[in-house]
Design an enzyme around this catalytic site. Sequence first.
Site, short mmCIF file in Angstrom:
data_model
loop_
_atom_site.label_atom_id
_atom_site.label_comp_id
_atom_site.label_asym_id
_atom_site.label_seq_id
_atom_site.Cartn_x
_atom_site.Cartn_y
_atom_site.Cartn_z
N ASP A 137 5.07 5.69 -11.64
CA ASP A 137 4.61 4.60 -10.78
C ASP A 137 4.92 4.87 -9.30
O ASP A 137 5.34 3.97 -8.57
CB ASP A 137 5.19 3.25 -11.21
CG ASP A 137 4.36 2.08 -10.66
OD1 ASP A 137 3.21 2.31 -10.24
OD2 ASP A 137 4.90 0.96 -10.63
N HIS A 193 0.55 1.77 -9.03
CA HIS A 193 -0.28 0.62 -9.40
C HIS A 193 -0.76 -0.18 -8.19
O HIS A 193 -1.70 -0.97 -8.29
CB HIS A 193 0.45 -0.28 -10.42
CG HIS A 193 1.50 -1.18 -9.84
ND1 HIS A 193 2.85 -0.88 -9.88
CD2 HIS A 193 1.40 -2.38 -9.22
CE1 HIS A 193 3.54 -1.86 -9.32
NE2 HIS A 193 2.69 -2.78 -8.90
N SER A 224 5.41 -5.30 -4.68
CA SER A 224 5.39 -3.95 -5.22
C SER A 224 5.18 -2.90 -4.15
O SER A 224 4.33 -3.06 -3.27
CB SER A 224 4.29 -3.81 -6.28
OG SER A 224 4.59 -4.55 -7.42
#
Length: 287
Positions: free
Chosen positions: A44, A14, A131
């Site tokens: 992911d 992402h 992230s």
Amino acid sequence: KKEANKYYILTNHHVIDGGNKVTVTFTNGDVIETTVIGSDQYADIAVLLMESKEELQVAEIGNNNKMRVGDTTFAVGTPLDAKAYSWSVTRGILSGKDRMVEVSLDNSINSSNDYVMKVLQTDAAINSGNSGGPLCNSNGEVIGITSLKLVSSGVEGMGFAIPIEDATNKAEQIIKGEVVEYPYIGIAMIDVTRAYNSYQYGALIQSANITSGVIVNSVEKNSPAAKGKIETNDIITKIDGKEVKNVAYLRYYLYQHKAGDTIKFTVIRDGKTKELSVTLGTNKQTT
């Protein structure tokens, strides 16, 4: 990892999804453009490749089997503003292992959860921009890839990371060029909880006397589901004996298998419980 002058970098899918260029910024200010080797939306995980004539240090990989709840953890990343807060380090503990967290793949505020991820939980401060960064143990070894956090007025200090073992296994598949194919059964579906008060499915759910599960909207002709005798309006409650709470859990249990595997679906049909065997197929779609 490093191979000659080539370096492979792990991050989240992402983080790079939708970008037309991915760069890496080093602590000395150098910015190097990378090549996206590939990524996996459901895991992911994304893998980047860059070349450098300079000798760069590769992070040590830890072992989650040796980690215990309460052990110290460090999150490293670039929260919020990349220029103002680069190389931020936060400390916490390992709050939990093997947590099952439902996630939405499109990050839309109105979307339902699409998948379940098995993750590490930490109370180290994690913010937007963290992230793709590492979660480390007290020795500085990477034990996870920081991926998400729970955001709510009643929630504080609940961040999650993909276990490094899962991340590196998926990365090796991507590097080797193995096609990421998820099992396919060929149904359209809706959560029982979302359809509970609907005109179309309300009576069906109440007659089954259930509060969770997945309703089959439709079945593709000649699909694995059709061959396995799954029918429209069946309510799937279990896969191989494991409770299917919703679509996210159905996908999670389904994607632990590969095409060609035969798994057992428990369904409610006309008020009766049935067990059906379905041999999984594959195509470019993911159910």
